[in-house]
Motif scaffolding. Sequence first.
Motif, PDB file in Angstrom:
ATOM      1  N   LYS A  28       0.818  -1.209   0.000  1.00  0.00           N
ATOM      2  CA  LYS A  28       0.000   0.000   0.000  1.00  0.00           C
ATOM      3  C   LYS A  28       0.854   1.262   0.000  1.00  0.00           C
ATOM      4  O   LYS A  28       0.602   2.213  -0.747  1.00  0.00           O
ATOM      5  N   GLY A  29       1.883   1.295   0.852  1.00  0.00           N
ATOM      6  CA  GLY A  29       2.758   2.461   0.907  1.00  0.00           C
ATOM      7  C   GLY A  29       3.544   2.655  -0.371  1.00  0.00           C
ATOM      8  O   GLY A  29       3.737   3.784  -0.835  1.00  0.00           O
ATOM      9  N   VAL A  30       4.004   1.551  -0.961  1.00  0.00           N
ATOM     10  CA  VAL A  30       4.748   1.619  -2.218  1.00  0.00           C
ATOM     11  C   VAL A  30       3.864   2.157  -3.340  1.00  0.00           C
ATOM     12  O   VAL A  30       4.271   3.031  -4.120  1.00  0.00           O
ATOM     13  N   LEU A  31       2.630   1.653  -3.404  1.00  0.00           N
ATOM     14  CA  LEU A  31       1.702   2.117  -4.444  1.00  0.00           C
ATOM     15  C   LEU A  31       1.370   3.591  -4.269  1.00  0.00           C
ATOM     16  O   LEU A  31       1.274   4.333  -5.250  1.00  0.00           O
ATOM     17  N   ALA A  32       1.192   4.018  -3.020  1.00  0.00           N
ATOM     18  CA  ALA A  32       0.898   5.429  -2.755  1.00  0.00           C
ATOM     19  C   ALA A  32       2.073   6.313  -3.183  1.00  0.00           C
ATOM     20  O   ALA A  32       1.879   7.389  -3.762  1.00  0.00           O
ATOM     21  N   TYR A  33       3.284   5.832  -2.910  1.00  0.00           N
ATOM     22  CA  TYR A  33       4.473   6.599  -3.318  1.00  0.00           C
ATOM     23  C   TYR A  33       4.574   6.696  -4.835  1.00  0.00           C
ATOM     24  O   TYR A  33       4.851   7.771  -5.386  1.00  0.00           O
ATOM     25  N   ILE A  34       4.354   5.577  -5.522  1.00  0.00           N
ATOM     26  CA  ILE A  34       4.425   5.577  -6.988  1.00  0.00           C
ATOM     27  C   ILE A  34       3.402   6.536  -7.575  1.00  0.00           C
ATOM     28  O   ILE A  34       3.697   7.300  -8.515  1.00  0.00           O
ATOM     29  N   LYS A  35       2.195   6.521  -7.023  1.00  0.00           N
ATOM     30  CA  LYS A  35       1.145   7.407  -7.527  1.00  0.00           C
ATOM     31  C   LYS A  35       1.551   8.875  -7.382  1.00  0.00           C
ATOM     32  O   LYS A  35       1.327   9.693  -8.293  1.00  0.00           O
ATOM     33  N   GLU A  36       2.155   9.212  -6.243  1.00  0.00           N
ATOM     34  CA  GLU A  36       2.576  10.592  -6.014  1.00  0.00           C
ATOM     35  C   GLU A  36       3.803  10.956  -6.849  1.00  0.00           C
ATOM     36  O   GLU A  36       3.919  12.069  -7.342  1.00  0.00           O
TER      37      GLU A  36
END
Length: 251
Positions: A28-36
Amino acid sequence: MTKPKTPTVTKRIVALYDMHVPHQIDLKGVLAYIKERKPTDLIIGGDFLNLEFASRFNDPLFATIGLEKVGKLLNQEFEEGRKVLRDINAVLPADCKKYYIPGNHCAWLVEACLKYPSLAGGLDLGVSKFTFKTDLAKIKKEVLAGLIRKFLKTDEINMTVLPYEKELVIGKQTFIHGHTVGSPTAMAKAYPGTSLICGHHHTELVLTTHNSGDARRTNQYTFVPCLTQLSPGYLKNSSTRWLNGLFTSDV
Protein backbone atom coordinates in the motif's frame (compact mmCIF):
# COMPACT_ATOMS: atom_id res chain seq x y z
CA MET A 1 27.41 36.33 -9.92
CA THR A 2 25.98 33.86 -12.41
CA LYS A 3 23.05 31.93 -11.03
CA PRO A 4 23.55 28.18 -11.46
CA LYS A 5 21.24 26.52 -13.91
CA THR A 6 18.53 24.30 -12.53
CA PRO A 7 19.07 20.76 -13.83
CA THR A 8 16.45 19.63 -16.32
CA VAL A 9 14.79 16.40 -15.24
CA THR A 10 13.60 14.33 -18.18
CA LYS A 11 13.19 10.98 -16.41
CA ARG A 12 11.69 10.04 -13.07
CA ILE A 13 12.62 6.43 -12.42
CA VAL A 14 11.21 4.01 -9.85
CA ALA A 15 12.71 0.51 -9.61
CA LEU A 16 11.18 -2.28 -7.52
CA TYR A 17 13.35 -5.28 -6.70
CA ASP A 18 12.86 -8.75 -5.24
CA MET A 19 9.19 -8.93 -4.29
CA HIS A 20 9.19 -12.74 -4.40
CA VAL A 21 5.43 -12.84 -4.95
CA PRO A 22 3.36 -14.27 -3.25
CA HIS A 23 5.62 -13.35 -0.31
CA GLN A 24 5.68 -9.60 -1.01
CA ILE A 25 5.32 -7.01 1.74
CA ASP A 26 2.13 -4.96 2.09
CA LEU A 27 2.51 -2.72 -0.96
CA LYS A 28 0.00 0.00 0.00
CA GLY A 29 2.76 2.46 0.91
CA VAL A 30 4.75 1.62 -2.22
CA LEU A 31 1.70 2.12 -4.44
CA ALA A 32 0.90 5.43 -2.76
CA TYR A 33 4.47 6.60 -3.32
CA ILE A 34 4.42 5.58 -6.99
CA LYS A 35 1.14 7.41 -7.53
CA GLU A 36 2.58 10.59 -6.01
CA ARG A 37 5.95 10.23 -7.77
CA LYS A 38 4.39 9.89 -11.25
CA PRO A 39 7.38 8.06 -12.75
CA THR A 40 8.23 8.23 -16.43
CA ASP A 41 9.88 4.80 -16.15
CA LEU A 42 8.91 1.91 -13.86
CA ILE A 43 11.24 -1.08 -13.50
CA ILE A 44 10.52 -4.51 -12.06
CA GLY A 45 14.12 -5.44 -11.30
CA GLY A 46 14.00 -9.22 -11.01
CA ASP A 47 12.81 -12.00 -8.72
CA PHE A 48 9.32 -10.55 -8.92
CA LEU A 49 8.02 -14.10 -8.46
CA ASN A 50 9.43 -16.55 -5.94
CA LEU A 51 8.71 -19.59 -8.17
CA GLU A 52 9.42 -22.17 -5.49
CA PHE A 53 7.26 -24.62 -7.46
CA ALA A 54 9.57 -24.25 -10.44
CA SER A 55 12.82 -24.28 -8.46
CA ARG A 56 15.40 -26.94 -9.27
CA PHE A 57 16.17 -27.00 -5.55
CA ASN A 58 12.63 -28.27 -4.88
CA ASP A 59 12.55 -30.59 -7.88
CA PRO A 60 13.01 -33.78 -5.80
CA LEU A 61 9.72 -32.97 -4.04
CA PHE A 62 7.65 -32.53 -7.20
CA ALA A 63 7.10 -36.25 -7.73
CA THR A 64 5.79 -36.55 -4.18
CA ILE A 65 3.55 -33.49 -4.48
CA GLY A 66 2.38 -34.54 -7.95
CA LEU A 67 2.82 -32.48 -11.10
CA GLU A 68 -0.88 -31.67 -11.33
CA LYS A 69 -0.80 -30.02 -7.90
CA VAL A 70 2.56 -28.36 -8.62
CA GLY A 71 1.03 -26.87 -11.76
CA LYS A 72 -1.96 -25.54 -9.82
CA LEU A 73 0.25 -23.98 -7.16
CA LEU A 74 2.43 -22.43 -9.85
CA ASN A 75 -0.64 -20.97 -11.55
CA GLN A 76 -1.78 -19.48 -8.23
CA GLU A 77 1.56 -17.70 -8.06
CA PHE A 78 1.16 -16.40 -11.60
CA GLU A 79 -2.32 -15.10 -10.78
CA GLU A 80 -1.02 -13.27 -7.70
CA GLY A 81 1.79 -11.83 -9.83
CA ARG A 82 -0.69 -10.61 -12.45
CA LYS A 83 -2.74 -8.96 -9.70
CA VAL A 84 0.30 -7.15 -8.28
CA LEU A 85 1.26 -5.92 -11.76
CA ARG A 86 -2.28 -4.67 -12.35
CA ASP A 87 -2.22 -2.83 -9.00
CA ILE A 88 1.09 -1.17 -9.92
CA ASN A 89 -0.12 -0.29 -13.40
CA ALA A 90 -3.27 1.32 -11.98
CA VAL A 91 -1.26 4.01 -10.18
CA LEU A 92 1.12 4.78 -13.06
CA PRO A 93 0.75 7.65 -15.52
CA ALA A 94 -0.70 6.48 -18.82
CA ASP A 95 2.54 7.26 -20.68
CA CYS A 96 4.88 5.60 -18.17
CA LYS A 97 7.32 3.14 -19.72
CA LYS A 98 7.40 -0.22 -17.93
CA TYR A 99 10.21 -2.76 -17.90
CA TYR A 100 10.63 -6.24 -16.46
CA ILE A 101 14.16 -7.53 -15.80
CA PRO A 102 14.12 -11.32 -15.17
CA GLY A 103 16.02 -12.51 -12.10
CA ASN A 104 17.61 -15.83 -11.22
CA HIS A 105 14.36 -17.13 -9.69
CA CYS A 106 12.69 -16.46 -13.05
CA ALA A 107 15.30 -18.62 -14.79
CA TRP A 108 14.03 -21.65 -12.88
CA LEU A 109 10.89 -21.40 -14.97
CA VAL A 110 12.69 -22.41 -18.17
CA GLU A 111 14.31 -25.40 -16.48
CA ALA A 112 11.01 -26.58 -15.01
CA CYS A 113 9.10 -26.19 -18.26
CA LEU A 114 11.77 -28.08 -20.21
CA LYS A 115 11.76 -30.94 -17.73
CA TYR A 116 7.98 -30.92 -17.19
CA PRO A 117 6.38 -29.72 -20.47
CA SER A 118 2.90 -29.92 -18.96
CA LEU A 119 3.71 -26.89 -16.78
CA ALA A 120 4.08 -24.66 -19.82
CA GLY A 121 1.76 -26.38 -22.23
CA GLY A 122 4.78 -27.38 -24.29
CA LEU A 123 7.90 -25.28 -24.79
CA ASP A 124 9.33 -24.66 -28.24
CA LEU A 125 12.96 -23.53 -28.25
CA GLY A 126 12.61 -22.56 -31.89
CA VAL A 127 15.49 -24.79 -32.98
CA SER A 128 14.63 -26.88 -36.02
CA LYS A 129 18.22 -27.86 -36.80
CA PHE A 130 21.30 -27.90 -34.62
CA THR A 131 24.49 -26.46 -36.14
CA PHE A 132 27.85 -25.34 -34.76
CA LYS A 133 26.33 -21.84 -34.59
CA THR A 134 23.45 -22.87 -32.33
CA ASP A 135 23.66 -20.97 -29.05
CA LEU A 136 21.31 -22.73 -26.61
CA ALA A 137 22.23 -20.42 -23.74
CA LYS A 138 21.06 -17.41 -25.75
CA ILE A 139 17.93 -19.25 -26.88
CA LYS A 140 17.00 -20.14 -23.30
CA LYS A 141 17.38 -16.49 -22.31
CA GLU A 142 15.03 -15.42 -25.08
CA VAL A 143 12.55 -18.18 -24.22
CA LEU A 144 12.40 -16.99 -20.62
CA ALA A 145 11.20 -13.56 -21.68
CA GLY A 146 8.44 -15.23 -23.69
CA LEU A 147 7.34 -17.36 -20.74
CA ILE A 148 7.12 -14.30 -18.48
CA ARG A 149 5.07 -12.45 -21.08
CA LYS A 150 2.78 -15.47 -21.38
CA PHE A 151 2.23 -16.27 -17.70
CA LEU A 152 2.15 -12.70 -16.35
CA LYS A 153 0.34 -11.25 -19.40
CA THR A 154 2.70 -8.30 -19.47
CA ASP A 155 1.59 -7.30 -22.98
CA GLU A 156 -1.79 -6.32 -21.51
CA ILE A 157 -0.12 -3.51 -19.53
CA ASN A 158 2.45 -2.65 -22.24
CA MET A 159 5.38 -3.87 -20.14
CA THR A 160 8.61 -4.72 -21.95
CA VAL A 161 10.27 -7.94 -20.76
CA LEU A 162 14.02 -8.05 -21.29
CA PRO A 163 15.95 -11.22 -22.16
CA TYR A 164 17.60 -12.92 -19.20
CA GLU A 165 20.79 -11.13 -18.06
CA LYS A 166 20.25 -8.26 -20.50
CA GLU A 167 21.11 -4.83 -19.07
CA LEU A 168 18.53 -2.04 -19.14
CA VAL A 169 20.09 1.36 -19.87
CA ILE A 170 18.15 4.54 -19.17
CA GLY A 171 20.17 7.70 -19.61
CA LYS A 172 23.42 7.27 -17.70
CA GLN A 173 22.06 4.54 -15.43
CA THR A 174 22.25 0.80 -16.06
CA PHE A 175 19.92 -1.66 -14.32
CA ILE A 176 20.53 -5.39 -13.83
CA HIS A 177 19.10 -7.96 -11.46
CA GLY A 178 22.37 -8.51 -9.60
CA HIS A 179 22.88 -12.28 -9.30
CA THR A 180 26.07 -12.04 -11.39
CA VAL A 181 27.84 -9.66 -9.00
CA GLY A 182 28.58 -10.31 -5.35
CA SER A 183 29.58 -6.88 -4.05
CA PRO A 184 29.73 -3.22 -5.11
CA THR A 185 33.48 -3.67 -5.67
CA ALA A 186 32.79 -6.60 -7.98
CA MET A 187 30.21 -4.45 -9.78
CA ALA A 188 32.79 -1.71 -10.34
CA LYS A 189 35.22 -4.24 -11.82
CA ALA A 190 32.59 -5.86 -14.03
CA TYR A 191 31.05 -2.57 -15.16
CA PRO A 192 33.78 0.09 -15.05
CA GLY A 193 32.70 3.67 -15.67
CA THR A 194 29.03 2.79 -15.20
CA SER A 195 26.35 3.94 -12.80
CA LEU A 196 24.85 0.56 -12.03
CA ILE A 197 21.75 -0.35 -10.00
CA CYS A 198 20.88 -3.90 -8.95
CA GLY A 199 18.91 -5.96 -6.46
CA HIS A 200 19.19 -9.67 -5.64
CA HIS A 201 21.10 -9.14 -2.38
CA HIS A 202 18.07 -7.81 -0.44
CA THR A 203 20.08 -5.08 1.26
CA GLU A 204 21.35 -1.55 0.67
CA LEU A 205 24.96 -0.86 -0.28
CA VAL A 206 26.45 2.02 -2.28
CA LEU A 207 29.95 2.44 -3.70
CA THR A 208 30.80 5.81 -5.27
CA THR A 209 33.85 6.11 -7.52
CA HIS A 210 35.45 9.41 -8.55
CA ASN A 211 37.75 10.42 -11.36
CA SER A 212 40.02 13.48 -10.95
CA GLY A 213 37.30 15.46 -9.26
CA ASP A 214 35.19 15.59 -12.42
CA ALA A 215 31.59 15.11 -11.24
CA ARG A 216 30.57 14.18 -14.77
CA ARG A 217 32.72 11.06 -14.45
CA THR A 218 31.49 10.02 -11.02
CA ASN A 219 29.80 6.63 -10.89
CA GLN A 220 27.73 4.84 -8.27
CA TYR A 221 27.22 1.13 -7.77
CA THR A 222 24.01 0.57 -5.85
CA PHE A 223 22.40 -2.45 -4.22
CA VAL A 224 18.65 -1.88 -3.76
CA PRO A 225 16.71 -3.44 -0.82
CA CYS A 226 13.95 -5.98 -1.38
CA LEU A 227 10.15 -5.84 -1.11
CA THR A 228 9.60 -9.30 0.35
CA GLN A 229 8.63 -10.47 3.82
CA LEU A 230 10.45 -13.79 3.50
CA SER A 231 12.66 -14.60 6.47
CA PRO A 232 16.44 -14.65 6.00
CA GLY A 233 16.68 -17.07 8.91
CA TYR A 234 18.83 -19.52 6.97
CA LEU A 235 21.59 -16.88 6.88
CA LYS A 236 23.67 -17.49 10.00
CA ASN A 237 24.01 -14.42 12.21
CA SER A 238 22.36 -12.28 9.52
CA SER A 239 18.88 -11.75 10.93
CA THR A 240 18.91 -8.03 10.04
CA ARG A 241 20.60 -8.39 6.69
CA TRP A 242 17.49 -8.09 4.53
CA LEU A 243 16.04 -4.60 4.22
CA ASN A 244 12.85 -3.33 2.56
CA GLY A 245 13.01 -0.42 0.16
CA LEU A 246 12.99 0.73 -3.47
CA PHE A 247 15.13 2.82 -5.83
CA THR A 248 14.20 6.16 -7.31
CA SER A 249 16.15 8.72 -9.30
CA ASP A 250 15.85 11.76 -11.56
CA VAL A 251 17.79 11.69 -14.82
